[in-house]
Motif scaffolding. Structure first.
Motif, PDB file in Angstrom:
ATOM      1  N   TYR A   1      60.820 -18.159  19.161  1.00  0.00           N
ATOM      2  CA  TYR A   1      62.120 -17.497  19.079  1.00  0.00           C
ATOM      3  C   TYR A   1      61.893 -16.040  18.676  1.00  0.00           C
ATOM      4  CZ  TYR A   1      63.577 -22.361  19.003  1.00  0.00           C
ATOM      5  OH  TYR A   1      63.747 -23.688  19.313  1.00  0.00           O
ATOM      6  N   ALA A   2      62.218 -15.128  19.557  1.00  0.00           N
ATOM      7  CA  ALA A   2      61.882 -13.725  19.317  1.00  0.00           C
ATOM      8  C   ALA A   2      63.019 -12.927  18.692  1.00  0.00           C
ATOM      9  CB  ALA A   2      61.448 -13.070  20.626  1.00  0.00           C
TER      10      ALA A   2
ATOM     11  N   ILE B   1      60.537 -11.677   8.269  1.00  0.00           N
ATOM     12  CA  ILE B   1      59.368 -12.291   8.929  1.00  0.00           C
ATOM     13  C   ILE B   1      59.148 -11.664  10.309  1.00  0.00           C
ATOM     14  CG2 ILE B   1      58.489 -14.464   9.923  1.00  0.00           C
ATOM     15  CD1 ILE B   1      59.901 -15.827   7.464  1.00  0.00           C
ATOM     16  N   LEU B   2      60.232 -11.473  11.051  1.00  0.00           N
ATOM     17  CA  LEU B   2      60.095 -10.873  12.392  1.00  0.00           C
ATOM     18  C   LEU B   2      59.550  -9.449  12.304  1.00  0.00           C
ATOM     19  CD1 LEU B   2      63.224 -12.092  14.375  1.00  0.00           C
ATOM     20  CD2 LEU B   2      60.846 -12.353  15.062  1.00  0.00           C
TER      21      LEU B   2
ATOM     22  N   LEU C   1      66.292 -17.395  15.978  1.00  0.00           N
ATOM     23  CA  LEU C   1      65.325 -17.874  14.971  1.00  0.00           C
ATOM     24  C   LEU C   1      66.070 -18.436  13.750  1.00  0.00           C
ATOM     25  CD1 LEU C   1      62.383 -18.104  13.885  1.00  0.00           C
ATOM     26  CD2 LEU C   1      62.633 -15.790  13.002  1.00  0.00           C
ATOM     27  N   THR C   2      67.076 -17.696  13.285  1.00  0.00           N
ATOM     28  CA  THR C   2      67.836 -18.136  12.102  1.00  0.00           C
ATOM     29  C   THR C   2      68.561 -19.437  12.409  1.00  0.00           C
ATOM     30  OG1 THR C   2      68.212 -15.816  11.559  1.00  0.00           O
ATOM     31  CG2 THR C   2      69.563 -17.419  10.405  1.00  0.00           C
ATOM     32  N   ARG C   3      69.262 -19.470  13.540  1.00  0.00           N
ATOM     33  CA  ARG C   3      70.091 -20.635  13.875  1.00  0.00           C
ATOM     34  C   ARG C   3      69.248 -21.917  13.985  1.00  0.00           C
ATOM     35  NH1 ARG C   3      74.190 -20.924  19.086  1.00  0.00           N
ATOM     36  NH2 ARG C   3      74.679 -23.131  18.943  1.00  0.00           N
TER      37      ARG C   3
ATOM     38  N   VAL D   1      55.720  -9.691  11.176  1.00  0.00           N
ATOM     39  CA  VAL D   1      54.793 -10.265  12.172  1.00  0.00           C
ATOM     40  C   VAL D   1      54.669  -9.363  13.409  1.00  0.00           C
ATOM     41  CG1 VAL D   1      54.368 -12.260  13.685  1.00  0.00           C
ATOM     42  CG2 VAL D   1      55.127 -12.615  11.351  1.00  0.00           C
ATOM     43  N   HIS D   2      55.815  -8.798  13.851  1.00  0.00           N
ATOM     44  CA  HIS D   2      55.741  -7.947  15.057  1.00  0.00           C
ATOM     45  C   HIS D   2      55.397  -6.510  14.691  1.00  0.00           C
ATOM     46  CE1 HIS D   2      56.790 -10.974  17.874  1.00  0.00           C
ATOM     47  NE2 HIS D   2      57.828 -11.338  17.169  1.00  0.00           N
TER      48      HIS D   2
ATOM     49  N   PHE E   1      67.208 -22.669  10.493  1.00  0.00           N
ATOM     50  CA  PHE E   1      68.115 -23.064   9.411  1.00  0.00           C
ATOM     51  C   PHE E   1      68.614 -24.493   9.627  1.00  0.00           C
ATOM     52  CE2 PHE E   1      72.534 -23.496   7.876  1.00  0.00           C
ATOM     53  CZ  PHE E   1      72.335 -23.295   6.527  1.00  0.00           C
TER      54      PHE E   1
ATOM     55  N   LEU F   1      72.977 -20.100   1.832  1.00  0.00           N
ATOM     56  CA  LEU F   1      71.680 -20.536   2.371  1.00  0.00           C
ATOM     57  C   LEU F   1      71.462 -19.934   3.756  1.00  0.00           C
ATOM     58  CD1 LEU F   1      71.559 -24.311   1.300  1.00  0.00           C
ATOM     59  CD2 LEU F   1      70.305 -22.419   0.284  1.00  0.00           C
ATOM     60  N   PHE F   2      72.537 -19.872   4.547  1.00  0.00           N
ATOM     61  CA  PHE F   2      72.418 -19.300   5.890  1.00  0.00           C
ATOM     62  C   PHE F   2      72.131 -17.794   5.798  1.00  0.00           C
ATOM     63  CE2 PHE F   2      73.970 -17.533   9.904  1.00  0.00           C
ATOM     64  CZ  PHE F   2      73.272 -18.328  10.798  1.00  0.00           C
TER      65      PHE F   2
ATOM     66  N   ALA G   1      68.602 -17.396   5.026  1.00  0.00           N
ATOM     67  CA  ALA G   1      67.783 -17.685   6.220  1.00  0.00           C
ATOM     68  C   ALA G   1      67.763 -16.476   7.154  1.00  0.00           C
ATOM     69  CB  ALA G   1      68.345 -18.905   6.946  1.00  0.00           C
ATOM     70  N   THR G   2      68.903 -15.794   7.271  1.00  0.00           N
ATOM     71  CA  THR G   2      68.977 -14.613   8.146  1.00  0.00           C
ATOM     72  C   THR G   2      68.093 -13.488   7.613  1.00  0.00           C
ATOM     73  OG1 THR G   2      71.278 -15.228   8.533  1.00  0.00           O
ATOM     74  CG2 THR G   2      70.619 -13.071   9.317  1.00  0.00           C
TER      75      THR G   2
ATOM     76  N   GLN H   1      59.782 -20.693   9.623  1.00  0.00           N
ATOM     77  CA  GLN H   1      60.073 -19.463  10.381  1.00  0.00           C
ATOM     78  C   GLN H   1      58.783 -18.731  10.764  1.00  0.00           C
ATOM     79  OE1 GLN H   1      62.958 -17.215   8.080  1.00  0.00           O
ATOM     80  NE2 GLN H   1      64.647 -18.235   9.106  1.00  0.00           N
TER      81      GLN H   1
ATOM     82  N   VAL I   1      66.436 -12.458  16.040  1.00  0.00           N
ATOM     83  CA  VAL I   1      66.850 -12.914  14.704  1.00  0.00           C
ATOM     84  C   VAL I   1      67.888 -14.040  14.784  1.00  0.00           C
ATOM     85  CG1 VAL I   1      67.920 -12.186  12.531  1.00  0.00           C
ATOM     86  CG2 VAL I   1      66.413 -10.639  13.730  1.00  0.00           C
TER      87      VAL I   1
ATOM     88  N   VAL J   1      57.658 -17.904  14.595  1.00  0.00           N
ATOM     89  CA  VAL J   1      57.416 -16.525  15.047  1.00  0.00           C
ATOM     90  C   VAL J   1      55.983 -16.391  15.567  1.00  0.00           C
ATOM     91  CG1 VAL J   1      57.266 -14.123  14.282  1.00  0.00           C
ATOM     92  CG2 VAL J   1      59.182 -15.529  13.548  1.00  0.00           C
TER      93      VAL J   1
ATOM     94  N   ALA K   1      64.495 -14.370   8.160  1.00  0.00           N
ATOM     95  CA  ALA K   1      64.128 -14.228   9.575  1.00  0.00           C
ATOM     96  C   ALA K   1      63.895 -12.753   9.918  1.00  0.00           C
ATOM     97  CB  ALA K   1      65.226 -14.814  10.456  1.00  0.00           C
ATOM     98  N   LEU K   2      64.754 -11.883   9.402  1.00  0.00           N
ATOM     99  CA  LEU K   2      64.607 -10.437   9.642  1.00  0.00           C
ATOM    100  C   LEU K   2      63.280  -9.925   9.090  1.00  0.00           C
ATOM    101  CD1 LEU K   2      68.139  -8.922   8.936  1.00  0.00           C
ATOM    102  CD2 LEU K   2      66.694  -8.389  10.898  1.00  0.00           C
TER     103      LEU K   2
END
Lengths: 49, 496
Positions: free
Chosen positions: B304-305, A44-45, B310-312, A48-49, B315, A33-34, A37-38, B295, B307, B299, A41-42
């Motif tokens: 949180y800019a 989405i970032l 943001l993940t920590r 969006v950016h 999650f 799951l973590f 999530a990583t 998330q 990775v 963002v 996050a990658l």
């Protein structure tokens, strides 16, 4: 008919192994799951950016 | 027409209630012994008073068992609803005597929050509370998470024991006998407890530099709150206090274990796969869905800019919300600054909850999966030709059929949860709380989560405190036992 039962020490060992397996799987699920999530996050970032 | 309960009905309920109170008196000995060992004399006196009260109420309730009578469905439900009211009412006494609460209502709020494994708190100056008092709050989590009834059933059973088991919002029996099922639940919890205390204690001692005794204290309390998806913590800053990614990771594993049903624990124990189960697929999908929403919200808000951060943060907070634990690594004030979308993601995760028959609250994943399946079946029925036969099969520890009775039961409870969320939010609004915060806090209380954006405080109106207490109670018991108690009380007054 007499029901079959494992000798007690073997039952205890089987239970211990079962418990250990469950704990390892729980840890594995949390890690998966973590990891998800990583990755999310990658993505989405970067989107969006 | 309702039938007025007979004297035998009342005796049966009283006797079983008495047994539960005596058992809780035994549980009250744990913090008492702790207080004596730690030379905390004032808390020890408070616990002595509490144990005495439980024992007196228990002994008064132990009237002789009516001959030839045993517990029926309605009796079991009434006993469960009353146990879950009486334990916080008496369990709040030492909290009140601790001096960390502004009044009895605040102490009752925390006792109910503890027992229902919610984790919302009205305690003042928690960081200076006596260790035995903190321990009692966590024992309440453990009692509530395991289920007081489960504790009782593993010691004594009799005719009608199953009604008590189901009354405590457990709908799967792992073994044919209720006692064996109850004992298996304890076995799983004890093994997780030993592993959890060793790992968390090890991190606290060797990584964070805590003394051995302090490591044990923190690991035992955090284990009880994480595995029972409670959310109380020995420090006011929750898991953020430890500033340790390793500690957060170990806590996350325990939260996952707590949100898994005991049926899944059993399946894994016996090397059976649960990946095909509708509930497993649903919970993974809803977790990832709410994580994506949160998330994106974080963002977009620019909170949180990088990775890693943001993940920590996302999650941990989403996992805590979805499993119904309520731990946080960000303070309430910071949580309140999360954007609307991140807020929404967390609120949805809280409302959905963990697996059925786990220690988590909320609607529960199996109900969500079945509701979606029923909706899809309805849509397919509309789109396909009239004579088409639609299969309503699903897999949950074996092939099952989604019958109309099952759909109705699932929809009813799901709708009741949504109604409870909205009623609490409405009362919050009436008390002057902004809509977003009122909804968040109401869902948190009803789904027994415990995350807060700062609404829950000793300064909030008494009416809102009472609302949240009732929401926590009804949400934990999944309504049936609560309705049975209301019906029973009505029958006492209006029955013939």
């Amino acid at each position: 008919m007499v029901p079959f039962r494992l000798p007690r020490p073997r039952r205890v060992l089987a239970n211990m192994l079962g418990a250990l397996r469950t704990l390892v799987i729980e840890t594995f699920i949390a890690l998966m799951l973590f990891a998800a999530a990583t990755v999310l996050a990658l993505v989405i970032l970067s989107v969006v950016h | 027409m309702l039938l007025r309960p007979s004297a035998n009905d009342l005796r049966l309920i009283s006797r079983n209630l008495g047994r539960m109170m005596l058992l809780t008196a035994g549980a009250g000995m744990i913090p008492l012994v702790w207080a004596l060992a730690a030379a905390e004399w004032a808390p020890a006196t408070a616990f002595f008073v509490m144990v005495g009260l439980f024992a007196v109420v228990g002994l008064l309730g132990m009237v002789p068992q009516p001959r030839g009578e045993h517990l029926h469905w309605s009796h079991g439900m009434v006993v469960v609803a009353l146990v879950w009211l009486l334990v916080p009412i008496i369990g709040a006494v030492p909290l009140l005597l601790s001096g960390h609460y502004t009044g009895y209502l605040d102490a009752l709020f925390d006792a109910m929050s503890g027992l229902t494994t919610t984790g919302l708190s009205l305690a003042q100056d928690l960081d200076h509370m006596a260790s035995s008092m903190i321990f009692w709050r966590h024992v309440l989590h453990f009692l509530g998470g395991q289920g007081i009834i489960i504790a009782a059933l593993s010691l004594f059973t009799g005719a009608g024991a199953a009604t008590l088991y189901y009354g405590e919002a457990r709908d799967e029996q792992i073994f044919p006998s209720v006692r064996s099922t109850a004992r298996f639940i304890w076995l799983v919890s004890i093994i997780n407890g030993i592993a959890g205390v060793l790992v968390l204690g090890g991190i606290a001692h060797w990584v964070l530099g805590f003394s051995p005794l302090r490591s044990f204290y923190h690991s035992a309390t955090i284990f009880m709150a994480a595995f029972d998806t409670g959310g109380f913590s020995p420090q006011s800053t929750s898991i953020g206090y430890y500033h340790s990614a390793l500690f957060e990771a170990a806590t996350s594993v325990l939260m996952v274990a707590g949100a898994m049903s005991f049926g899944v624990h059993f399946a894994l124990w016996r090397r059976k796969s649960v990946l095909r189960n509708l509930e497993t697929k649903t919970i993974v999908a809803t977790f990832l869905g709410t994580l994506i929403i949160t998330q994106i919200g974080l963002v977009v808000a620019g909170l949180y800019a990088n990775v890693g951060e943001l993940t920590r943060q996302s999650f941990f907070q989403v996992l805590s919300a979805h499993t119904g634990t309520g731990f946080s690594t960000v303070p309430s004030a910071e949580l309140a600054t999360w954007s609307g979308l991140a807020f929404g993601g967390l609120a949805i995760a809280m409302g959905l909850g963990g697996m059925a028959s786990s220690t988590a609250g909320g609607v529960k994943s199996l109900r969500i999966g079945l509701t979606l399946k029923a909706i899809i079946a309805q849509v397919r029925q509309v789109l396909l030709p009239e004579g088409a036969v639609i299969s309503n099969r699903f897999w949950q520890n074996g092939p099952r059929t989604l019958t109309s009775e099952l759909t109705q039961a699932v929809m009813t409870v799901s709708l009741l949860y949504v109604a409870l969320y909205l009623v609490g939010a409405g009362i919050g609004l009436a008390a002057g709380v902004p809509l977003q915060s009122a909804l968040f806090e109401s869902v948190s209380a009803s789904a027994n989560v415990g995350l807060s954006v700062g609404v829950t405080s000793p300064a909030m109106p008494a009416a809102l405190k009472i609302t949240y207490i009732l929401q926590m109670w009804a949400g934990r018991l999944e309504f049936v036992a609560v309705f049975a108690l209301i019906g029973f009380a009505w029958a006492m007054v209006k029955g013939r």
